[in-house]
Scaffold this motif. Structure first.
Motif, mmCIF file in Angstrom:
data_model
loop_
_atom_site.group_PDB
_atom_site.id
_atom_site.type_symbol
_atom_site.label_atom_id
_atom_site.label_comp_id
_atom_site.label_asym_id
_atom_site.label_seq_id
_atom_site.Cartn_x
_atom_site.Cartn_y
_atom_site.Cartn_z
ATOM 1 N N ILE A 205 0.840 -0.865 -0.195
ATOM 2 C CA ILE A 205 -0.286 -0.068 -0.703
ATOM 3 C C ILE A 205 1.040 0.971 -0.224
ATOM 4 C CG2 ILE A 205 -1.771 1.540 1.745
ATOM 5 C CD1 ILE A 205 -3.162 -1.162 1.819
ATOM 6 N N ILE A 206 1.220 1.499 0.788
ATOM 7 C CA ILE A 206 2.744 2.579 0.871
ATOM 8 C C ILE A 206 3.460 2.162 -0.305
ATOM 9 C CG2 ILE A 206 5.135 3.162 2.550
ATOM 10 C CD1 ILE A 206 3.558 1.538 4.359
ATOM 11 N N ASP B 98 -0.381 -0.865 9.297
ATOM 12 C CA ASP B 98 -0.273 0.356 10.496
ATOM 13 C C ASP B 98 -0.545 1.721 9.976
ATOM 14 O OD1 ASP B 98 1.268 1.386 7.899
ATOM 15 O OD2 ASP B 98 3.062 0.029 8.624
ATOM 16 N N ASP B 99 -0.408 2.875 10.396
ATOM 17 C CA ASP B 99 -0.364 4.615 10.031
ATOM 18 C C ASP B 99 -0.345 4.727 8.920
ATOM 19 O OD1 ASP B 99 -1.525 4.469 13.151
ATOM 20 O OD2 ASP B 99 0.188 5.063 14.355
ATOM 21 N N GLU B 100 0.767 4.215 8.497
ATOM 22 C CA GLU B 100 1.633 5.303 6.973
ATOM 23 C C GLU B 100 0.725 4.720 6.644
ATOM 24 O OE1 GLU B 100 5.861 5.743 4.936
ATOM 25 O OE2 GLU B 100 5.206 4.309 6.481
ATOM 26 N N SER C 38 -6.400 6.445 1.865
ATOM 27 C CA SER C 38 -6.699 7.525 1.009
ATOM 28 C C SER C 38 -6.930 7.678 -0.861
ATOM 29 C CB SER C 38 -7.088 8.582 1.453
ATOM 30 O OG SER C 38 -5.572 8.860 2.028
ATOM 31 N N LYS C 39 -5.550 7.313 -1.125
ATOM 32 C CA LYS C 39 -5.445 7.224 -2.307
ATOM 33 C C LYS C 39 -5.204 5.772 -3.205
ATOM 34 C CE LYS C 39 -1.172 9.541 -1.065
ATOM 35 N NZ LYS C 39 0.014 9.884 -1.132
ATOM 36 N N LEU C 40 -6.289 4.686 -2.774
ATOM 37 C CA LEU C 40 -6.205 3.306 -3.330
ATOM 38 C C LEU C 40 -7.798 3.452 -3.472
ATOM 39 C CD1 LEU C 40 -3.885 3.076 -2.472
ATOM 40 C CD2 LEU C 40 -4.675 0.518 -1.992
ATOM 41 N N GLU C 41 -8.314 3.063 -4.699
ATOM 42 C CA GLU C 41 -9.488 2.125 -4.412
ATOM 43 C C GLU C 41 -10.080 1.425 -3.828
ATOM 44 O OE1 GLU C 41 -11.470 4.216 -6.230
ATOM 45 O OE2 GLU C 41 -10.404 5.649 -7.209
ATOM 46 N N VAL C 42 -10.821 0.783 -2.872
ATOM 47 C CA VAL C 42 -11.005 0.288 -2.272
ATOM 48 C C VAL C 42 -12.161 -0.660 -1.999
ATOM 49 C CG1 VAL C 42 -9.844 -0.520 0.670
ATOM 50 C CG2 VAL C 42 -9.028 1.331 -0.010
ATOM 51 N N VAL C 43 -12.495 -1.645 -1.627
ATOM 52 C CA VAL C 43 -13.530 -2.226 -1.635
ATOM 53 C C VAL C 43 -13.879 -2.987 -0.350
ATOM 54 C CG1 VAL C 43 -16.015 -3.573 -2.720
ATOM 55 C CG2 VAL C 43 -14.383 -1.848 -3.624
ATOM 56 N N TYR C 44 -14.985 -2.057 0.396
ATOM 57 C CA TYR C 44 -14.427 -3.308 1.695
ATOM 58 C C TYR C 44 -15.718 -3.950 2.514
ATOM 59 C CZ TYR C 44 -13.227 -3.382 6.816
ATOM 60 O OH TYR C 44 -13.111 -4.583 8.014
#
Length: 546
Positions: A408-409, A426-428, A434-440
């Protein structure tokens, strides 16, 4: 690998007890032939008479005996007549012998049982209407079967302490205790901690904690299960619901990799308790206290409606948006996250859809291990119910959450399709999300809920059919006990609906069909069984307790 269903109470396998062998030895067992009520019976040498009678469907009443504990023969409710013996014998303590002739319903036996039951009831309070055990109480059952006559006692009963706080989970009503010692033996032989014992003698004898002790071992609530009356009650269930109004659904504990077999007791769409279900290959008759409380998370912080960017929306819009977000990212930059909290069928379907879409990044998530809780009894350091299954279905190239954080980083993935709770970021990585397209797909609100592109409400383990693979590699069946809230659906349904919008057709989403496909496709599941179907049965008709 197949599920072992609960054995009927009349045919449960004998369990070894200190000093008395109750089952077969290693290799071919030596068999003993005897007669019980005129019927020829052949059982392994060392089996006690009570268990031998069970093999032909003959029920002998008892209070102190339990097939998973030693046999002290203190209640004398299981007396039988053995021809040639001058006195009646306790069947729970008497091993079978070649040529033995046993009578379980002779006039002497029936009279003795009625007399012993009357003796047990002499000082017992008649507070059944307010007792939590009412409806599943062995004393009530035996009174109806063996006595049913009015009390002949016209003097005051002996009074003992009531509402005694024994520990964090259990309350004692000493007046109800019939001194069977089952609870003491559970602490000693299951929890391996001597925390309960008897004090005083005669009609003043009563159950109490051992000096300097509290009833706080990790298996303390098993004492409530084995208590034949309402002397020990669980604080969590105390005065919550009448037992006979509950429905029971067989399932598996989702608290750790042991996969203890349990019963989910529920009514009106709400779970009230979990109790252990016999499986000699996994948990025998027991279950840890922590596992019993896993039902509590089912109803809290639930996601009941889909969200886009944190705003509630319709399911159709959410699914279409989810497919659009994933389709907009190059396949080589999309990852799927399987979960050790999800069923084998959920993980298999997501992995299969990912393969058909050409997605190669596969990750495994779940609760982090807790080494401090592990013991050599039932509690595992792995606090996920399906780590073994998720690893198999993720394949050899599946990566852990540490690599997920790194990808991710670094930007190695720009789109994620995540299954279930407990994704350790983790925090980083969380900031980069927020920069990724995430389906959860998640049953619960958590730290990821408002940081993803689309949040889809998923069902929990108590609301779906499917299987878990425990730490020993045994595939076991879970069953839907209650309905999921709002628009929540099984992970399988959500996966299939998104896949359809991405151009992948899922033939079937019901758990049995997905399991059959998985069994054909994954060699490790070739010998597994999906298990039989069970309809929820109301406890008043179940015949499995009390």
């Amino acid at each position: 690998m197949s599920e072992i269903p609960k054995s009927p109470p009349t045919t449960s396998a004998p369990t070894a007890a200190p000093g008395i062998a109750t089952g077969a030895t290693a290799g071919t067992p030596e068999l003993v032939t005897l007669k019980i009520d005129g019927r020829s019976v052949q059982v392994p040498k060392g089996t006690n008479v009570l268990e031998a009678a069970r093999t032909i469907g003959t029920s002998i009443s008892y209070f102190c005996y339990h097939p998973g504990l030693s046999s002290p023969a203190v209640c004398r409710q299981c007396l039988v007549e053995v021809k040639g013996q001058p006195k009646l014998q306790p069947s729970c303590y008497t091993p079978v012998a070649e040529g033995m002739d046993v009578l379980t319903e002779s006039e002497k036996v029936v009279t003795a049982r009625a007399q012993m039951l009357e003796f047990t009831l002499v000082n017992h309070p008649v507070d059944c209407p307010i007792c939590d055990k009412a409806g599943e109480c062995t004393l009530q059952k035996m009174y109806q079967e063996w006595d049913g006559s009015p009390s002949r006692v016209d003097t005051g009963k002996v009074h003992k302490p009531k509402v005694v706080d024994l520990g964090p989970e259990i309350v004692l009503d000493a007046e109800r205790c019939i001194l069977c010692t089952r609870c003491i033996r559970v602490c000693d032989e299951v929890g391996h901690e001597h925390q309960l014992e008897m004090a005083f003698r005669g009609d003043r004898e009563q159950l109490t904690v051992a000096p300097g002790k509290r009833l706080d071992n990790p298996y303390s609530l098993n004492t409530v299960d084995v208590c034949p009356v309402g002397a020990l009650t669980a604080k969590d269930f105390r005065f919550a619901m009448r037992a006979w109004e509950l429905f029971t659904t067989p399932s598996v504990c989702a608290g750790c990799a042991t996969g203890c077999n349990d019963e989910v007791h529920h009514a009106h769409g709400k779970i009230y308790r979990l109790v252990p279900r016999e499986n000699q290959d996994v948990n025998k008759f027991w279950m840890c206290d922590e596992g019993r409380f896993t039902y509590k998370e089912v109803g809290v912080h639930r996601v009941a409606a889909p969200r886009i960017g944190g705003e509630t929306t319709s399911m159709d819009k959410a699914l279409a948006y989810a497919a659009e977000r994933l389709a907009g990212v190059p396949k080589e930059l999309v990852g799927v996250v399987l979960n050790a909290q999800a069923t084998n069928e959920d993980n298999f379907l997501l992995a299969k859809v990912a393969a058909e879409l050409g997605i190669t990044h596969v990750y495994l998530a779940g609760r982090p291990p807790r080494p401090e809780r592990a013991d050599d009894i039932l509690r595992s350091a792995d606090v996920n119910p399906n780590t073994a299954g998720a690893r198999i279905l993720g394949g050899a190239k599946a990566k852990g959450t540490q690599q997920l954080n790194a990808d991710i980083i670094s930007g190695a993935v720009r789109g994620l399709w995540i299954l279930g709770d407990h994704v350790a970021l983790d925090d980083e990585a969380l900031a980069a999300l927020s920069k990724l397209e995430v389906v959860y797909q998640s049953p619960h609100d958590n730290f990821l809920s408002d940081k993803v592109s689309v949040l889809l409400p998923a069902a929990t383990w108590a609301e779906v059919d499917g299987t878990f693979t425990n730490g020993k590699g045994i595939v076991q069946r879970i069953r839907a006990a209650v309905e999921p809230p709002g628009e929540a659906r099984s992970h399988r349904e959500l996966i299939a609906l998104i896949a359809k919008r991405l151009g992948v057709t899922v033939a079937a989403t019901n758990a049995k069909a997905v399991f059959a496909d998985m069994k054909k496709s994954v060699p490790e599941f070739a010998g597994a069984s999906f298990g039989r179907e069970y309809l929820p049965v109301q406890l008043r008709f179940a015949g499995s307790r009390g």
